[in-house]
Design an enzyme around this catalytic site. Structure first.
Site, mmCIF file in Angstrom:
data_model
loop_
_atom_site.group_PDB
_atom_site.id
_atom_site.type_symbol
_atom_site.label_atom_id
_atom_site.label_comp_id
_atom_site.label_asym_id
_atom_site.label_seq_id
_atom_site.Cartn_x
_atom_site.Cartn_y
_atom_site.Cartn_z
ATOM 1 N N CYS A 128 0.842 -1.199 0.000
ATOM 2 C CA CYS A 128 0.000 0.000 0.000
ATOM 3 C C CYS A 128 0.878 1.251 0.000
ATOM 4 C CB CYS A 128 -0.911 0.012 1.222
ATOM 5 S SG CYS A 128 -1.878 -1.498 1.446
ATOM 6 N N PRO A 132 -5.097 8.824 -2.541
ATOM 7 C CA PRO A 132 -5.970 9.618 -3.408
ATOM 8 C C PRO A 132 -5.298 10.863 -3.981
ATOM 9 C CG PRO A 132 -7.202 8.834 -1.515
ATOM 10 C CD PRO A 132 -5.772 8.455 -1.273
ATOM 11 N N THR A 164 -3.550 -3.517 -4.668
ATOM 12 C CA THR A 164 -3.853 -4.886 -5.072
ATOM 13 C C THR A 164 -3.966 -5.750 -3.817
ATOM 14 O OG1 THR A 164 -2.671 -4.634 -7.161
ATOM 15 C CG2 THR A 164 -3.022 -6.873 -6.380
ATOM 16 N N SER A 184 9.582 12.706 0.302
ATOM 17 C CA SER A 184 9.688 11.256 0.092
ATOM 18 C C SER A 184 10.853 10.644 0.856
ATOM 19 C CB SER A 184 9.839 10.956 -1.407
ATOM 20 O OG SER A 184 11.018 11.529 -1.918
ATOM 21 N N GLN A 302 -0.694 -7.338 -47.440
ATOM 22 C CA GLN A 302 0.439 -6.684 -46.779
ATOM 23 C C GLN A 302 0.005 -5.863 -45.568
ATOM 24 O OE1 GLN A 302 2.925 -4.294 -49.241
ATOM 25 N NE2 GLN A 302 3.787 -6.028 -50.385
ATOM 26 N N ILE A 361 -7.057 -6.383 -36.294
ATOM 27 C CA ILE A 361 -6.900 -7.493 -37.235
ATOM 28 C C ILE A 361 -8.114 -8.420 -37.184
ATOM 29 C CG2 ILE A 361 -5.554 -9.602 -37.686
ATOM 30 C CD1 ILE A 361 -3.045 -7.957 -36.936
ATOM 31 N N GLY A 364 -14.542 -6.872 -36.446
ATOM 32 C CA GLY A 364 -15.714 -6.903 -35.571
ATOM 33 C C GLY A 364 -15.612 -7.981 -34.519
ATOM 34 N N GLU A 387 2.556 1.150 -11.051
ATOM 35 C CA GLU A 387 3.984 1.115 -10.708
ATOM 36 C C GLU A 387 4.799 2.138 -11.496
ATOM 37 O OE1 GLU A 387 6.056 -2.252 -9.411
ATOM 38 O OE2 GLU A 387 4.329 -3.567 -9.612
ATOM 39 N N SER A 390 3.823 5.786 -17.690
ATOM 40 C CA SER A 390 4.821 5.962 -18.746
ATOM 41 C C SER A 390 5.468 7.343 -18.675
ATOM 42 C CB SER A 390 4.182 5.756 -20.123
ATOM 43 O OG SER A 390 3.895 4.397 -20.349
#
Length: 407
Positions: A128, A132, A164, A184, A302, A361, A364, A387, A390
């Site tokens: 943990c 928030p 988690t 920190s 292709q 690919i 539908g 974690e 990006s």
């Protein structure tokens, strides 16, 4: 001098095939059901425990593989099976890494086994850190831990989110601020033993993907834990805080507990992303070879064939970055160019792109839940978020390669 090789040895291949067999025979058939139920797949975790796949011994063996490849290889195969169930099986590992990275030998021996339980009484654990108002900005953490010297206890108050196994875990590892003035650098990690008063589950999140993995808030209201539940011990903490105070304002970095956990786990998260991407690619490849339009398989075009070529190339490149970072970590080579973040960043972005291409690919069919690529695409979205997003990975890389405090 030993010959350079990138080939897995016989033992690693045996482990890979064993994990792959479990993923194919147990996880894949159950994946759609538990995704729909949005519940922890306890029966699947139980099956993993029965064969030793969900156990401290298995992860320790892979973690300490001298090549560094045992853990990412196993993660890739599990998440090839299913990301949601995979995270339910490996989610405990993040808490275990938190203890391994910051705890004493006695704390490791006492608490890590309790995180897993055994084959007859399976347990899970939770790490943990996020809050928030403090996700990527860990310095904004509001959860506080105050030392009660008279009772040799720590008192924790605050709310954690995106945890988690949060609230259903047997053991929680909680990061809290002990000296808020240090940002920190003033954080520490604490073990919250089973059934500790004051800890409760808050909101359980209904998610876009990885829905078989339990994610929830954890509320800490006057939670008291013994002094020995401070990971690393108070003497080590006091020394670290003293150094941080001396260096405050100098710009010199002092590693905090949460960052140590994330740095150790980033290549493993990259391996998870590779597994999900590979699964989607294989589904798209098989579909393209068997689906006919205008009298021929669509892979004859292709536009489709080149997409699959790019997908496979990107997956292999992501795996190589993950393997490099994992090898560097286990051999003690520093991430001088943020190689751990590189592996997580690239593999995460590849997973999102490849799963989206797989949906395209399949057309539908790819948009329906009758085919697994729809689920894989939803699952892949998490890799660029948890974690370290990006954007945060790019920030870490940029700061590392430039030496500049980029904001």
């Amino acid at each position: 001098m030993a010959e350079f090789t990138m080939e897995l040895n016989d033992e690693q291949k045996e482990v890979r095939d064993w994990v792959h067999g479990f993923a194919a025979d147990v996880m894949r058939p159950a994946a759609a059901e538990w995704d729909e139920r949005e519940e922890t797949p306890w029966p699947v975790i139980q099956e993993a425990a029965k064969i030793g796949l969900y156990s401290l011994d298995f992860y320790a063996q892979q973690f300490f593989d001298p090549t560094g490849l045992g853990l990412p290889m196993s993660m890739e195969e599990l998440f090839w099976g299913d990301a949601g169930i995979g995270l339910s099986i490996v989610g405990t590992g993040l808490a275990a890494v938190g203890v391994l990275a910051n705890g004493t030998e006695e704390q490791i021996g006492t608490w890590v086994p309790q995180m897993y339980g055994d084959a007859t009484d399976v347990k899970v654990a939770a790490f943990c850190s996020s809050e928030p108002d403090a996700g990527s900005d860990v310095a904004a953490m509001r959860t506080r831990a105050v030392y009660d010297e008279a009772k040799d206890e720590w008192v924790l108050n605050g709310t954690k989110t995106w945890a988690t196994n949060g609230g259903i875990a047997n053991v929680h590892v909680v990061v809290a601020a002990v000296d808020p003035d240090l940002g920190s650098k003033g954080h520490a990690s604490f073990i919250i033993p089973p059934n500790t008063p004051g800890l409760s589950q808050g909101q359980k999140f209904k998610k876009h993907g990885i829905r078989a993995s339990h994610t929830a808030e954890v509320v800490l209201d006057q939670v008291r834990v013994p002094g020995h539940c401070l990971l690393g011990g108070k003497e080590k903490l006091d020394e670290r805080l003293a150094r941080a105070r001396e260096k405050a304002g100098s710009g010199e970095r002092v590693k905090n507990a949460a960052m140590a956990t994330f740095e150790a786990s980033r290549p493993a998260v990259g391996a998870m992303a590779v597994g999900t991407a590979r699964a989607a690619y294989e589904e798209a490849l098989e579909y393209a070879k068997t689906r006919s339009q205008f009298g021929r398989p669509i892979i004859d075009n292709q536009g489709v064939a080149f997409q699959l070529a790019d997908m496979r190339t990107q997956i292999d490149a992501a795996r190589l970055l993950v393997w490099r970072a994992s090898w560097m970590a286990v051999t003690g080579k520093p991430f001088t160019s943020a190689e751990g973040s590189m592996s997580k960043l690239f593999a995460s972005e590849v997973a999102k792109k490849v799963t989206a291409q797989a949906v395209q690919i399949l057309g539908g069919n790819g948009f329906t839940r009758e085919y697994p690529v729809e689920r894989m695409h939803r699952d892949a979205a998490i890799y660029t978020i948890f974690e370290g997003t990006s954007e945060i990975q790019r920030l870490v890389i940029a700061r590392t390669i430039s030496g500049m405090p980029i904001r």
